[in-house]
Design a protein around this motif. Sequence first.
Motif, mmCIF file in Angstrom:
data_model
loop_
_atom_site.group_PDB
_atom_site.id
_atom_site.type_symbol
_atom_site.label_atom_id
_atom_site.label_comp_id
_atom_site.label_asym_id
_atom_site.label_seq_id
_atom_site.Cartn_x
_atom_site.Cartn_y
_atom_site.Cartn_z
ATOM 1 N N GLY A 206 1.394 4.223 -2.880
ATOM 2 C CA GLY A 206 1.044 5.669 -2.498
ATOM 3 C C GLY A 206 -0.233 5.687 -1.588
ATOM 4 O O GLY A 206 -0.695 7.335 -1.507
ATOM 5 N N ARG B 156 0.879 -1.267 -0.026
ATOM 6 C CA ARG B 156 -0.098 0.011 0.104
ATOM 7 C C ARG B 156 0.873 1.243 0.059
ATOM 8 O O ARG B 156 0.711 2.352 -0.631
ATOM 9 C CB ARG B 156 -0.922 0.081 1.258
ATOM 10 C CG ARG B 156 -2.293 -0.939 0.914
ATOM 11 C CD ARG B 156 -2.958 -0.872 2.322
ATOM 12 N NE ARG B 156 -4.147 -1.440 2.282
ATOM 13 C CZ ARG B 156 -4.478 -2.680 2.767
ATOM 14 N NH1 ARG B 156 -3.297 -3.381 3.358
ATOM 15 N NH2 ARG B 156 -5.414 -3.429 2.874
ATOM 16 N N ARG B 157 1.910 1.237 0.848
ATOM 17 C CA ARG B 157 2.626 2.247 0.842
ATOM 18 C C ARG B 157 3.288 2.497 -0.460
ATOM 19 O O ARG B 157 3.579 3.817 -0.915
ATOM 20 C CB ARG B 157 3.726 2.257 1.943
ATOM 21 C CG ARG B 157 3.298 2.353 3.448
ATOM 22 C CD ARG B 157 4.246 2.136 4.633
ATOM 23 N NE ARG B 157 3.660 2.543 5.773
ATOM 24 C CZ ARG B 157 4.358 2.139 7.160
ATOM 25 N NH1 ARG B 157 5.602 1.437 6.845
ATOM 26 N NH2 ARG B 157 3.878 2.496 7.992
ATOM 27 N N THR C 84 -2.098 6.329 1.507
ATOM 28 C CA THR C 84 -1.561 7.017 2.966
ATOM 29 C C THR C 84 -2.871 7.400 3.658
ATOM 30 O O THR C 84 -2.531 7.906 4.682
ATOM 31 C CB THR C 84 -0.629 8.096 2.907
ATOM 32 O OG1 THR C 84 -1.121 9.131 1.877
ATOM 33 C CG2 THR C 84 0.575 7.617 2.099
ATOM 34 N N ALA D 61 1.660 7.144 6.864
ATOM 35 C CA ALA D 61 2.595 7.781 5.781
ATOM 36 C C ALA D 61 3.990 7.770 6.382
ATOM 37 O O ALA D 61 4.943 8.532 6.006
ATOM 38 C CB ALA D 61 2.275 9.489 5.628
ATOM 39 N N THR E 1 -3.009 2.081 6.410
ATOM 40 C CA THR E 1 -1.537 2.646 5.901
ATOM 41 C C THR E 1 -1.527 3.927 6.603
ATOM 42 O O THR E 1 -2.166 4.789 6.684
ATOM 43 C CB THR E 1 -1.595 2.807 4.443
ATOM 44 O OG1 THR E 1 -2.032 1.410 3.955
ATOM 45 C CG2 THR E 1 -0.069 3.073 4.042
#
Length: 333
Positions: free
Chosen positions: A323, A319-320, A325, A332, A330
């Motif tokens: 992108g 997921r990170r 966030t 950041a 998730t």
Amino acid sequence: MLMVPDVEAEDFASYYGRAVVKPPPWGHEVAAYLFLGGVAGGSGLIALGAQLTGRDALRRNARLGGLASVALGGAALVKDLGRPERFYNMLRTIKLTSPMSIGSWVLTAYSAGIGVAAVAEVDRLGSRGSSRGLLPLGPLRPVLQAVEPWAGWEAAAFSPPLAAYTAVLLSDTANPTWNAMHRDLPFVFVSSATLAAAGLAMVTTPTRETAPVRALAVIGVVGDVVAMRLTEARMDPVAAEPLHQGHPGQLMRWAERLAVGGGLGALLLGSNRAGAILTGLALLGASAATRVGVFEAGIASAKDPRYTVLPQRRRLEARRAAGVTDDSITTAG
């Protein structure tokens, strides 16, 4: 300072050494129910095919086999529940979002149809061309004969859900291995149900009536092997490990061997009575090994926190990397 050990370490353990996901308290009775439910589901469809094509012996044996399987499976399920009234309590309501609730109704509806059809077959055993039957039905015999064909259709309508709903029941949990199979496990279970029902029909029915069943067995073998391979390919590699280790791994390897052997037997030996019996037993064994292997692999995966945490870490990193966030999972960081 780390509050918990590094999840990438080989010796990772959860708090106090406890499992992250609590293993289900299911015993061998549930594993037996998984297999017998598949036999019953496949037998209902074979019985309808025999009904429509005039294969009397195949129809009779498939109906009786379906009734015996669903009765034994139901007994195993009730034994696991502990008290018979608990099954009745599951029928007090219908919850469309619960696989257990829907499955209980599917099992009950299938049992009603296959039960009526099987009673008609048993009664017919004593008629020998006369109007008298084996059972003391009296004026109810014409009623039974009138509803028998529709009972066969009703059982067949609930056969596919009966064969597949246990896959949804397993995968709709937090169990690491079962949940990782959620997209494909129903296809595996439907294929294994096809193997089991075709195998039982080949064991119990003369070869002169089993040509369609042999073709069905070959199709089921292809579907079973392909579905299982695709399932594992689409799983997280860590979550798939229990399918290859220990006793579950042995069962899964034997399931594929027996399935391939049964498929070849159906092609080459199915017209010979002894060959058909051996082939049928191989197909039954393949189906049982598949379902019990998946069952035991899931139990094993819930006991080791590694199978819960490492796939979660992989999903988080994916997921990170994409992108994402702004969801609840998730961050950041």
